[in-house]
Design a protein around this motif. Structure first.
Motif, PDB file in Angstrom:
ATOM      1  N   ALA A 171      20.058 -22.912  45.220  1.00  0.00           N
ATOM      2  CA  ALA A 171      20.966 -23.770  45.967  1.00  0.00           C
ATOM      3  C   ALA A 171      22.415 -23.296  45.827  1.00  0.00           C
ATOM      4  O   ALA A 171      22.805 -22.738  44.800  1.00  0.00           O
ATOM      5  CB  ALA A 171      20.838 -25.208  45.481  1.00  0.00           C
ATOM      6  N   TYR A 172      23.205 -23.554  46.861  1.00  0.00           N
ATOM      7  CA  TYR A 172      24.617 -23.154  46.880  1.00  0.00           C
ATOM      8  C   TYR A 172      25.418 -24.374  47.313  1.00  0.00           C
ATOM      9  O   TYR A 172      25.156 -24.980  48.353  1.00  0.00           O
ATOM     10  CB  TYR A 172      24.814 -22.007  47.871  1.00  0.00           C
ATOM     11  CG  TYR A 172      26.147 -21.295  47.805  1.00  0.00           C
ATOM     12  CD1 TYR A 172      26.222 -19.969  47.403  1.00  0.00           C
ATOM     13  CD2 TYR A 172      27.335 -21.932  48.173  1.00  0.00           C
ATOM     14  CE1 TYR A 172      27.437 -19.298  47.359  1.00  0.00           C
ATOM     15  CE2 TYR A 172      28.555 -21.271  48.119  1.00  0.00           C
ATOM     16  CZ  TYR A 172      28.600 -19.951  47.712  1.00  0.00           C
ATOM     17  OH  TYR A 172      29.815 -19.286  47.662  1.00  0.00           O
ATOM     18  N   ILE A 173      26.410 -24.735  46.494  1.00  0.00           N
ATOM     19  CA  ILE A 173      27.294 -25.851  46.823  1.00  0.00           C
ATOM     20  C   ILE A 173      28.724 -25.331  46.850  1.00  0.00           C
ATOM     21  O   ILE A 173      29.241 -24.841  45.837  1.00  0.00           O
ATOM     22  CB  ILE A 173      27.176 -26.999  45.800  1.00  0.00           C
ATOM     23  CG1 ILE A 173      25.762 -27.593  45.832  1.00  0.00           C
ATOM     24  CG2 ILE A 173      28.218 -28.081  46.086  1.00  0.00           C
ATOM     25  CD1 ILE A 173      25.532 -28.666  44.784  1.00  0.00           C
ATOM     26  N   ALA A 174      29.365 -25.415  48.017  1.00  0.00           N
ATOM     27  CA  ALA A 174      30.773 -25.057  48.169  1.00  0.00           C
ATOM     28  C   ALA A 174      31.573 -26.353  48.263  1.00  0.00           C
ATOM     29  O   ALA A 174      31.357 -27.149  49.178  1.00  0.00           O
ATOM     30  CB  ALA A 174      30.984 -24.206  49.414  1.00  0.00           C
ATOM     31  N   CYS A 175      32.485 -26.549  47.319  1.00  0.00           N
ATOM     32  CA  CYS A 175      33.154 -27.850  47.219  1.00  0.00           C
ATOM     33  C   CYS A 175      34.658 -27.782  47.467  1.00  0.00           C
ATOM     34  O   CYS A 175      35.378 -28.748  47.185  1.00  0.00           O
ATOM     35  CB  CYS A 175      32.872 -28.474  45.855  1.00  0.00           C
ATOM     36  SG  CYS A 175      33.380 -27.486  44.430  1.00  0.00           S
ATOM     37  N   GLY A 176      35.148 -26.661  47.998  1.00  0.00           N
ATOM     38  CA  GLY A 176      36.566 -26.533  48.308  1.00  0.00           C
ATOM     39  C   GLY A 176      37.321 -25.756  47.240  1.00  0.00           C
ATOM     40  O   GLY A 176      37.207 -26.060  46.055  1.00  0.00           O
ATOM     41  N   HIS A 177      38.062 -24.758  47.673  1.00  0.00           N
ATOM     42  CA  HIS A 177      38.812 -23.918  46.724  1.00  0.00           C
ATOM     43  C   HIS A 177      39.804 -24.771  45.933  1.00  0.00           C
ATOM     44  O   HIS A 177      39.799 -24.780  44.699  1.00  0.00           O
ATOM     45  CB  HIS A 177      39.532 -22.817  47.504  1.00  0.00           C
ATOM     46  CG  HIS A 177      40.070 -21.713  46.650  1.00  0.00           C
ATOM     47  ND1 HIS A 177      39.897 -20.381  46.954  1.00  0.00           N
ATOM     48  CD2 HIS A 177      40.788 -21.732  45.502  1.00  0.00           C
ATOM     49  CE1 HIS A 177      40.473 -19.637  46.027  1.00  0.00           C
ATOM     50  NE2 HIS A 177      41.030 -20.439  45.139  1.00  0.00           N
ATOM     51  N   HIS A 178      40.638 -25.496  46.646  1.00  0.00           N
ATOM     52  CA  HIS A 178      41.650 -26.316  45.974  1.00  0.00           C
ATOM     53  C   HIS A 178      41.007 -27.407  45.131  1.00  0.00           C
ATOM     54  O   HIS A 178      41.385 -27.611  43.976  1.00  0.00           O
ATOM     55  CB  HIS A 178      42.581 -26.937  47.021  1.00  0.00           C
ATOM     56  CG  HIS A 178      43.587 -27.882  46.444  1.00  0.00           C
ATOM     57  ND1 HIS A 178      44.797 -27.479  45.950  1.00  0.00           N
ATOM     58  CD2 HIS A 178      43.551 -29.240  46.271  1.00  0.00           C
ATOM     59  CE1 HIS A 178      45.477 -28.524  45.490  1.00  0.00           C
ATOM     60  NE2 HIS A 178      44.735 -29.608  45.680  1.00  0.00           N
ATOM     61  N   ALA A 179      40.039 -28.102  45.694  1.00  0.00           N
ATOM     62  CA  ALA A 179      39.421 -29.230  44.979  1.00  0.00           C
ATOM     63  C   ALA A 179      38.776 -28.787  43.673  1.00  0.00           C
ATOM     64  O   ALA A 179      38.806 -29.517  42.677  1.00  0.00           O
ATOM     65  CB  ALA A 179      38.393 -29.912  45.872  1.00  0.00           C
ATOM     66  N   SER A 180      38.204 -27.592  43.665  1.00  0.00           N
ATOM     67  CA  SER A 180      37.526 -27.118  42.455  1.00  0.00           C
ATOM     68  C   SER A 180      38.492 -26.631  41.390  1.00  0.00           C
ATOM     69  O   SER A 180      38.114 -26.475  40.227  1.00  0.00           O
ATOM     70  CB  SER A 180      36.533 -25.990  42.805  1.00  0.00           C
ATOM     71  OG  SER A 180      37.206 -24.805  43.182  1.00  0.00           O
ATOM     72  N   GLU A 181      39.781 -26.422  41.765  1.00  0.00           N
ATOM     73  CA  GLU A 181      40.741 -25.841  40.826  1.00  0.00           C
ATOM     74  C   GLU A 181      41.922 -26.766  40.531  1.00  0.00           C
ATOM     75  O   GLU A 181      42.994 -26.315  40.159  1.00  0.00           O
ATOM     76  CB  GLU A 181      41.223 -24.485  41.346  1.00  0.00           C
ATOM     77  CG  GLU A 181      40.086 -23.478  41.415  1.00  0.00           C
ATOM     78  CD  GLU A 181      40.519 -22.046  41.665  1.00  0.00           C
ATOM     79  OE1 GLU A 181      39.852 -21.141  41.161  1.00  0.00           O
ATOM     80  OE2 GLU A 181      41.529 -21.841  42.382  1.00  0.00           O
ATOM     81  N   ARG A 182      41.712 -28.065  40.657  1.00  0.00           N
ATOM     82  CA  ARG A 182      42.796 -29.022  40.395  1.00  0.00           C
ATOM     83  C   ARG A 182      42.983 -29.334  38.919  1.00  0.00           C
ATOM     84  O   ARG A 182      43.961 -29.984  38.548  1.00  0.00           O
ATOM     85  CB  ARG A 182      42.511 -30.346  41.127  1.00  0.00           C
ATOM     86  CG  ARG A 182      42.743 -30.278  42.614  1.00  0.00           C
ATOM     87  CD  ARG A 182      42.486 -31.612  43.254  1.00  0.00           C
ATOM     88  NE  ARG A 182      41.107 -32.041  43.068  1.00  0.00           N
ATOM     89  CZ  ARG A 182      40.538 -33.008  43.790  1.00  0.00           C
ATOM     90  NH1 ARG A 182      41.243 -33.645  44.708  1.00  0.00           N
ATOM     91  NH2 ARG A 182      39.291 -33.350  43.573  1.00  0.00           N
ATOM     92  N   TYR A 183      42.069 -28.895  38.060  1.00  0.00           N
ATOM     93  CA  TYR A 183      42.032 -29.447  36.711  1.00  0.00           C
ATOM     94  C   TYR A 183      42.550 -28.520  35.614  1.00  0.00           C
ATOM     95  O   TYR A 183      42.986 -28.988  34.567  1.00  0.00           O
ATOM     96  CB  TYR A 183      40.608 -29.887  36.387  1.00  0.00           C
ATOM     97  CG  TYR A 183      40.053 -30.827  37.432  1.00  0.00           C
ATOM     98  CD1 TYR A 183      40.620 -32.074  37.640  1.00  0.00           C
ATOM     99  CD2 TYR A 183      38.989 -30.441  38.246  1.00  0.00           C
ATOM    100  CE1 TYR A 183      40.129 -32.937  38.609  1.00  0.00           C
ATOM    101  CE2 TYR A 183      38.486 -31.292  39.221  1.00  0.00           C
ATOM    102  CZ  TYR A 183      39.065 -32.542  39.401  1.00  0.00           C
ATOM    103  OH  TYR A 183      38.583 -33.376  40.372  1.00  0.00           O
ATOM    104  N   GLY A 184      42.508 -27.212  35.833  1.00  0.00           N
ATOM    105  CA  GLY A 184      42.903 -26.286  34.780  1.00  0.00           C
ATOM    106  C   GLY A 184      44.382 -26.321  34.460  1.00  0.00           C
ATOM    107  O   GLY A 184      44.781 -26.490  33.298  1.00  0.00           O
ATOM    108  N   ALA A 185      45.234 -26.169  35.478  1.00  0.00           N
ATOM    109  CA  ALA A 185      46.680 -26.183  35.234  1.00  0.00           C
ATOM    110  C   ALA A 185      47.114 -27.521  34.661  1.00  0.00           C
ATOM    111  O   ALA A 185      47.998 -27.585  33.790  1.00  0.00           O
ATOM    112  CB  ALA A 185      47.430 -25.881  36.531  1.00  0.00           C
ATOM    113  N   GLN A 186      46.485 -28.586  35.135  1.00  0.00           N
ATOM    114  CA  GLN A 186      46.784 -29.920  34.626  1.00  0.00           C
ATOM    115  C   GLN A 186      46.469 -30.025  33.138  1.00  0.00           C
ATOM    116  O   GLN A 186      47.274 -30.523  32.344  1.00  0.00           O
ATOM    117  CB  GLN A 186      45.975 -30.944  35.407  1.00  0.00           C
ATOM    118  CG  GLN A 186      46.206 -32.383  35.020  1.00  0.00           C
ATOM    119  CD  GLN A 186      45.419 -33.347  35.891  1.00  0.00           C
ATOM    120  OE1 GLN A 186      44.663 -32.943  36.770  1.00  0.00           O
ATOM    121  NE2 GLN A 186      45.591 -34.630  35.652  1.00  0.00           N
TER     122      GLN A 186
END
Length: 257
Positions: A219-234
């Motif tokens: 299975a492959y789930i694409a959930c959005g480039h921005h949405a998937s990377e909102r948490y690291g810098a925070q």
């Protein structure tokens, strides 16, 4: 934000470098201090991308420094300071704001990175040691999360991130082993398959990956480039600010991509 004492620009750089260890990665652009601003920092703003909207929001928040995942400078780009580049740089320089950017190091940190933070929010338990890594430069995360089906997991990702996702899979496929790599990591799909994953979760999907998913039964789930990377810098911004006694604010500039 609470009252705090300033630290030097170099002290903040040292703390970020010490945490993220950028020297360990072959990256697509410079990690660390990309634009030099004032010598002392009291307020740190974190965000995903050094867009004009984020820079303006940071100025309004009284920031002395900005920490992002996607900085201004990338290998192979046009080096002229015109158009959007001039706009962003002129804002930073006029307001004497330091810009710090970490790309792959911020994806890969085992606790605070984009991959680890997304896995935590999705309830994916990372496998121990090297068994929990896959792909080029061992950036991908491999773990386990029992799901009733691929469709159930896709709904869970949608609810967690607050946006629709693209699922390529038989909806009833059982899911246990999860491979995850945030952002534009489509090229990691074949490594995820080789690692024995039942599903690969990332930000984007390109045309070939849909065929691979159907033909390989993964299975492959694409959930959005921005949405998937909102948490690291925070997470990194909050940790470093706490360690150094800085004020910290995460600003999320919405992006449909």
């Amino acid at each position: 934000m609470n009252t705090s004492s300033p630290v030097t620009r170099q002290a903040l750089l040292g703390a970020l470098d010490g945490l993220l260890q950028p020297e360990q990665f072959r990256d697509y652009g410079p990690n660390g201090l990309q634009v030099e601003g004032c010598g002392e920092v009291t307020r740190l703003v974190s965000g995903v991308t050094a867009s004009l909207a984020l820079i303006d929001a940071a100025i309004a928040a009284g920031a002395d420094a900005i920490l992002v995942h996607h900085g201004l400078f990338w290998r192979g780009q046009d080096g002229r300071v015109t158009g959007w580049m001039k706009q962003r740089l002129s804002r930073l320089l006029a307001h004497d704001i330091n810009l710090y950017s970490y790309h792959l190091p911020l994806d890969a940190h085992p606790e605070l990175g984009n991959n680890a933070q997304l896995a935590q929010r999705l309830g994916v338990e990372r496998l121990a040691g090297e068994a929990g890594r896959f792909g080029e430069q061992s950036l991908g995360l491999l773990g386990e999360r029992r799901s009733g089906s691929a469709a159930e997991l896709a709904r869970h990702v949608e609810q967690t991130l607050g946006r629709s996702v693209t699922l390529v899979a038989e909806p009833d496929r059982a899911i246990e082993r999860v491979a995850l790599c945030t952002g534009g990591a489509q090229s990691y799909f074949e490594a995820a398959i080789a690692a024995g994953a039942d599903v690969f979760i990332t930000g984007e999907i390109s045309e070939p990956q849909a065929h691979y998913a159907r033909e390989c039964g993964v299975a492959y789930i694409a959930c959005g480039h921005h949405a998937s990377e909102r948490y690291g810098a925070q997470a990194v911004g909050a940790r470093v600010a706490a360690d150094l006694g800085l004020q910290h604010l995460f600003i999320d500039i919405d992006n449909p991509a």
